[in-house]
Design an enzyme around this catalytic site. Structure first.
Site, PDB file in Angstrom:
ATOM      1  N   HIS A   1     100.054 128.213  99.844  1.00  0.00           N
ATOM      2  CA  HIS A   1     100.732 127.247  98.975  1.00  0.00           C
ATOM      3  C   HIS A   1     100.786 125.918  99.710  1.00  0.00           C
ATOM      4  CE1 HIS A   1     104.243 126.574  95.906  1.00  0.00           C
ATOM      5  NE2 HIS A   1     103.602 125.444  96.178  1.00  0.00           N
TER       6      HIS A   1
ATOM      7  N   HIS B   1      99.507 121.853  98.843  1.00  0.00           N
ATOM      8  CA  HIS B   1      98.887 120.834  97.994  1.00  0.00           C
ATOM      9  C   HIS B   1      98.246 119.810  98.917  1.00  0.00           C
ATOM     10  CE1 HIS B   1     100.923 122.343  94.347  1.00  0.00           C
ATOM     11  NE2 HIS B   1     101.912 122.614  95.183  1.00  0.00           N
TER      12      HIS B   1
ATOM     13  N   HIS C   1     103.154 127.843  89.392  1.00  0.00           N
ATOM     14  CA  HIS C   1     104.469 127.471  89.891  1.00  0.00           C
ATOM     15  C   HIS C   1     105.477 127.866  88.816  1.00  0.00           C
ATOM     16  CE1 HIS C   1     102.226 125.237  92.813  1.00  0.00           C
ATOM     17  NE2 HIS C   1     103.243 124.523  93.246  1.00  0.00           N
TER      18      HIS C   1
ATOM     19  N   GLU D   1     110.906 127.632  90.344  1.00  0.00           N
ATOM     20  CA  GLU D   1     111.334 126.697  91.384  1.00  0.00           C
ATOM     21  C   GLU D   1     112.564 125.960  90.863  1.00  0.00           C
ATOM     22  OE1 GLU D   1     109.624 122.980  94.096  1.00  0.00           O
ATOM     23  OE2 GLU D   1     108.595 123.527  92.234  1.00  0.00           O
TER      24      GLU D   1
ATOM     25  N   ASP E   1     103.836 123.797 101.312  1.00  0.00           N
ATOM     26  CA  ASP E   1     103.897 123.055 100.058  1.00  0.00           C
ATOM     27  C   ASP E   1     103.307 121.653 100.204  1.00  0.00           C
ATOM     28  OD1 ASP E   1     104.438 122.637  97.394  1.00  0.00           O
ATOM     29  OD2 ASP E   1     106.602 122.731  97.559  1.00  0.00           O
ATOM     30  N   ASP E   2     104.133 120.665 100.507  1.00  0.00           N
ATOM     31  CA  ASP E   2     103.695 119.273 100.678  1.00  0.00           C
ATOM     32  C   ASP E   2     104.242 118.783 102.023  1.00  0.00           C
ATOM     33  OD1 ASP E   2     102.588 118.489  97.824  1.00  0.00           O
ATOM     34  OD2 ASP E   2     104.454 119.602  97.506  1.00  0.00           O
TER      35      ASP E   2
END
Length: 347
Positions: free
Chosen positions: A21, A23, A201, A204, A282-283
């Protein structure tokens, strides 16, 4: 005087793991944003790297997405996407990642006039270099933006047709609340027919029902986030029984105010309930840490044992889209690492 190495940090970094996961646009560090803005002569509202870093502040998913999409504007050419991904792969390799399955958001770029081919060719070039340089395998997952309509997603799938052999799956990201998985049931069915794995997703910021939609209407192969599933005991039992992989992102959860602090993060509870939970970043440029830091910070805050950390890494390989033989090799390497770490601790 030298700093004493942190044994927990060293263990979390060396632990073999898969990142499922991530991005790639969310790995755009302020330094690279500023450099690419200069290279491409793109105006950005920051006069320095420090100003850009100070702007990486947000209070919820939407405020994060606003800066995320603004930053992506500096990405214009295949070279840009290559450089972005290459920087991530270097960091991931240093963090013990031996297999990565990374999301990219083509609509973020094609809507700005950047050709789909430029995005994918740049990412694939970096993936090939990462395999040669680090021995890391890389899969690409194309994400649909859920704040856009399904016809736009279909148009993206058509753009991807020449590249389908280079993609392993599709995902669904962006603003969750008000954009349920059901909105994209037809394009996900078409993606499945095209031979792609399905991620989504859900849970969340959206309710547990979004997770149920992802399971029943989309037929997902993997659940991204899924934290709010814990509000529904029947759903939890189903996720555990069906061994659905949850790609959990602790530092992201705290940054986006979905979890108050790491000290109350539910990762322990997920494992105790028999869920196939995993940890990812994630980011990371926006949320304060790449994957090893997510492992370390969460382990420290929640008192995770070495055994639990190994389980989280094991789950990442089991939840990957690798073929069984490759998964077996990764698990053997993980077991060897765990045995060596246990022996070193014993002596």
């Amino acid at each position: 005087m030298t700093d004493t190495p942190d044994p927990l940090a060293s263990f979390c970094t060396a632990l073999p793991k898969a990142e499922l996961h991530l991005h790639i646009e969310g790995s755009l560090e302020p330094e690279m944003m500023v450099a690419l803005a200069r290279r491409n002569r793109v105006a950005i509202p920051f006069r320095s790297v420090e100003e850009a870093r100070a702007a990486y502040r947000f209070t919820d998913l939407q405020s994060f997405l606003d800066i995320y999409y603004a930053g992506a504007d500096v990405l214009r050419t295949a070279e840009d996407f290559h450089d972005l991904a290459a920087a991530y792969f270097d960091r991931a390799a240093a963090d013990g990642v031996t297999h990565a399955e990374i999301f990219f958001d083509p609509q973020t770029h094609t809507h700005r006039g950047v050709p789909f081919d430029a995005v994918v060719s740049g990412l694939l070039a970096a993936a090939g270099a990462a395999e040669a340089k680090h021995g890391m395998s890389v899969f690409l997952i194309m994400s649909y933006l859920r704040h856009l309509d399904e016809e736009d997603a279909f148009a993206t799938l058509r753009m991807a047709e020449p590249w389908l052999g280079d993609l392993v799956g599709v995902g669904l990201d962006s603003s969750e609340v008000g954009n349920p998985p059901s909105k994209f049931a037809r394009v996900f069915a078409a993606s499945r027919d095209a031979g792609l794995k399905l991620c989504c997703h859900a849970g969340e910021e959206g309710p547990p029902d979004y997770v149920r939609q992802a399971l029943d209407l989309i037929g997902i192969d993997r659940l991204d986030h899924g934290n709010r599933s814990l509000e529904d005991p029947v759903l939890v039992a189903r996720l555990a029984r069906e061994a659905v992989t949850l790609t959990v992102c602790p530092l992201s959860n705290v940054s986006l105010r979905n979890v108050d602090t790491l000290a109350v993060h539910p990762i322990n509870r997920m494992l105790d309930l028999g869920l196939r939970a995993t940890i990812h970043s994630d980011d990371p440029a926006y949320f304060g840490g790449y994957i090893a830091e997510n492992f370390r910070a969460t382990a420290q805050a929640r008192g995770l044992s070495h055994g639990q950390l190994v389980t989280l890494a094991r789950n990442s390989f089991l939840g990957s889209f690798l073929p069984d033989a490759a998964i077996a090799r990764h698990l053997a390497a993980l077991d060897a690492f765990a045995a060596g770490a246990a022996a070193a601790t014993a002596t």
